[in-house]
Enzyme design. Structure first.
Site, mmCIF file in Angstrom:
data_model
loop_
_atom_site.group_PDB
_atom_site.id
_atom_site.type_symbol
_atom_site.label_atom_id
_atom_site.label_comp_id
_atom_site.label_asym_id
_atom_site.label_seq_id
_atom_site.Cartn_x
_atom_site.Cartn_y
_atom_site.Cartn_z
ATOM 1 N N ASP A 39 0.652 -1.251 -0.033
ATOM 2 C CA ASP A 39 0.091 0.064 0.171
ATOM 3 C C ASP A 39 0.977 1.078 -0.074
ATOM 4 O O ASP A 39 2.008 1.162 0.502
ATOM 5 C CB ASP A 39 -0.968 0.003 1.321
ATOM 6 C CG ASP A 39 -2.071 0.997 1.008
ATOM 7 O OD1 ASP A 39 -2.315 1.214 -0.041
ATOM 8 O OD2 ASP A 39 -2.676 1.046 2.143
ATOM 9 N N GLY A 42 0.229 5.366 -4.419
ATOM 10 C CA GLY A 42 -0.363 6.590 -4.843
ATOM 11 C C GLY A 42 0.239 7.827 -4.140
ATOM 12 O O GLY A 42 0.695 8.975 -4.574
ATOM 13 N N ARG A 52 0.104 9.651 -9.702
ATOM 14 C CA ARG A 52 -0.232 8.167 -9.134
ATOM 15 C C ARG A 52 0.483 6.896 -9.775
ATOM 16 O O ARG A 52 1.088 6.090 -9.328
ATOM 17 C CB ARG A 52 -1.548 7.718 -8.681
ATOM 18 C CG ARG A 52 -2.102 8.757 -7.785
ATOM 19 C CD ARG A 52 -3.723 8.492 -7.343
ATOM 20 N NE ARG A 52 -4.019 7.009 -7.068
ATOM 21 C CZ ARG A 52 -3.782 6.617 -5.821
ATOM 22 N NH1 ARG A 52 -3.611 7.613 -4.830
ATOM 23 N NH2 ARG A 52 -4.066 5.483 -5.552
ATOM 24 N N SER A 84 -7.709 -5.366 -5.518
ATOM 25 C CA SER A 84 -8.605 -6.002 -4.571
ATOM 26 C C SER A 84 -10.202 -5.875 -5.471
ATOM 27 O O SER A 84 -10.000 -5.079 -6.389
ATOM 28 C CB SER A 84 -8.811 -5.263 -3.305
ATOM 29 O OG SER A 84 -9.605 -3.829 -3.401
ATOM 30 N N GLU A 86 -12.557 -4.455 -4.447
ATOM 31 C CA GLU A 86 -12.917 -3.064 -4.107
ATOM 32 C C GLU A 86 -12.070 -1.965 -5.323
ATOM 33 O O GLU A 86 -12.560 -1.051 -5.378
ATOM 34 C CB GLU A 86 -12.928 -2.662 -2.837
ATOM 35 C CG GLU A 86 -13.796 -3.412 -1.880
ATOM 36 C CD GLU A 86 -13.544 -4.844 -1.775
ATOM 37 O OE1 GLU A 86 -12.161 -5.201 -1.590
ATOM 38 O OE2 GLU A 86 -14.340 -5.734 -1.695
ATOM 39 N N ASN A 87 -10.869 -2.424 -5.772
ATOM 40 C CA ASN A 87 -10.008 -1.635 -6.453
ATOM 41 C C ASN A 87 -10.849 -1.141 -7.794
ATOM 42 O O ASN A 87 -10.396 -0.215 -8.270
ATOM 43 C CB ASN A 87 -8.797 -1.886 -6.424
ATOM 44 C CG ASN A 87 -7.831 -1.849 -5.327
ATOM 45 O OD1 ASN A 87 -7.084 -2.651 -5.098
ATOM 46 N ND2 ASN A 87 -8.148 -0.950 -4.437
ATOM 47 N N ARG A 207 2.104 -4.893 6.259
ATOM 48 C CA ARG A 207 1.236 -3.764 5.513
ATOM 49 C C ARG A 207 2.150 -2.337 5.351
ATOM 50 O O ARG A 207 2.479 -2.009 6.656
ATOM 51 C CB ARG A 207 0.069 -3.497 6.084
ATOM 52 C CG ARG A 207 -0.739 -2.342 5.251
ATOM 53 C CD ARG A 207 -2.232 -2.604 5.549
ATOM 54 N NE ARG A 207 -3.041 -1.547 4.285
ATOM 55 C CZ ARG A 207 -4.212 -1.480 4.169
ATOM 56 N NH1 ARG A 207 -4.977 -2.444 4.606
ATOM 57 N NH2 ARG A 207 -4.655 -0.578 3.042
ATOM 58 N N SER A 215 -8.504 -4.592 4.704
ATOM 59 C CA SER A 215 -8.913 -4.374 3.443
ATOM 60 C C SER A 215 -9.472 -5.641 2.535
ATOM 61 O O SER A 215 -8.903 -5.620 1.431
ATOM 62 C CB SER A 215 -7.894 -3.541 2.525
ATOM 63 O OG SER A 215 -7.592 -2.135 3.249
ATOM 64 N N GLU A 226 1.271 -12.916 12.464
ATOM 65 C CA GLU A 226 1.970 -11.773 13.272
ATOM 66 C C GLU A 226 1.785 -10.656 12.232
ATOM 67 O O GLU A 226 2.175 -10.647 11.014
ATOM 68 C CB GLU A 226 3.385 -12.059 13.444
ATOM 69 C CG GLU A 226 3.490 -13.042 14.373
ATOM 70 C CD GLU A 226 2.863 -12.798 15.823
ATOM 71 O OE1 GLU A 226 2.884 -11.606 16.309
ATOM 72 O OE2 GLU A 226 2.579 -13.656 16.420
#
Ligand code: IPE
Ligand code: IPE
Ligand code: MG
Length: 261
Positions: A39, A42, A52, A84, A86-87, A207, A215, A226
């Site tokens: 992540d 952008g 981006r 994802s 959702e992307n 992440r 997400s 972990e």
């Protein structure tokens, strides 16, 4: 299985920054499966005055370095969240750029997979991908299917809820057809119908860019992983950041619901 080549490992991690050393790492306790939520591409670009899109291009470089580092460290599975479910909500121009980048990158990076004997897998529904992107992915799958040193699993058009819903549907179909009894629906019956079937669960989830959320990523598989979150944006995540994550992992006390040994 991935076996460490100590000479290549030392060479890869020559000249460390002051606060880091390969000697801090227990090579006998490297996580088998390391997963990344890549992540911050952008924001990395925008904060430097670029589009981006340039962040995504630099993100590919970071993924290549992470794959090489994982090979050197003796990791067996590296998985990474690339796109994802959702992307698709992003502006059409960015979605198209990403799909084009995926296709070009896949073909351009195949020599690395051949050189290091890395097998490719995809987690997610590839049917919805543009034809050329899908064709490039399928070429990558076919060309690397005989390799067994390390697996790179790329989550593309992936969402955990879609994955679990699909697994439930597959189980229901088996039950309805009389091939599976309801009382035989156990954890293995679900796990074997996930995109990750056959892969060990991630021991370490990284992440980047500081967000404290999943997400919709690997909700089932991360049950006992972990978590390591760094504020570094993905394009800046290099081999030293990877080593920091492994060092942090090795300092954790993993209990799996039990008591301290
Ligand atoms: C991650 O970077 C890459 C993808 C989701 C494809 P982002 O594009 O999410 O970058 P930020 O989070 O907006 O900075
Ligand atoms: C998660 O990042 C998905 C990928 C890294 C591919 P996002 O940038 O899409 O996640 P949110 O929107 O910040 O939760
Ligand atoms: Mg993001």
């Amino acid at each position: 299985m991935n076996v460490i080549d100590e000479a290549k490992l030392r060479e890869h991690f020559a000249h460390p920054p002051e606060d880091l050393s390969l000697d801090d790492i227990d090579l006998g306790r490297i996580p088998r499966h390391v997963s990344f939520i890549m992540d911050g591409n952008g924001r990395w670009a925008q904060e430097r005055g670029y589009e981006r899109a340039y962040g995504h291009v630099k993100g590919v470089d970071a993924l290549r370095e992470a794959i090489t580092t994982a090979v050197r460290l003796g990791v067996d599975v590296l998985s990474a969240y690339a796109f994802s479910t959702e992307n698709w909500r992003r502006p059409q121009q960015e979605v198209e750029l990403l799909m084009g980048l995926f296709a070009r990158t896949m073909l351009a990076e195949l020599p690395l997979f051949h050189q290091e004997h890395v097998r490719l897998r995809f987690l997610g529904d590839l049917e919805a991908m543009p034809a050329d992107t899908r064709a490039a992915f399928e070429e990558g799958l076919a060309e690397t299917e005989s390799y067994d040193r390390m697996t790179v699993a790329l989550a593309v058009n992936y969402g955990s809820r879609a994955e679990l819903t699909r697994a439930a549907r597959l189980v229901a179909q088996e039950v309805a057809a009389g091939r599976l009894a309801p009382e035989d629906v156990d954890e293995e019956a679900v796990a074997s119908r996930l995109y990750t079937a056959g892969l060990p669960d991630p021991e370490l989830l990284v992440r980047t860019s500081g967000e404290l959320r999943l997400s919709n990523y690997l909700l089932w598989q991360l049950a006992y992983s972990e978590f390591y979150v760094t504020d570094i944006y993905w394009p800046d995540f290099d081999k030293w950041e990877f080593l920091r994550a492994v060092r942090a992992f090795q300092r954790r006390d993993r209990r799996f619901g039990g008591v301290k040994a």
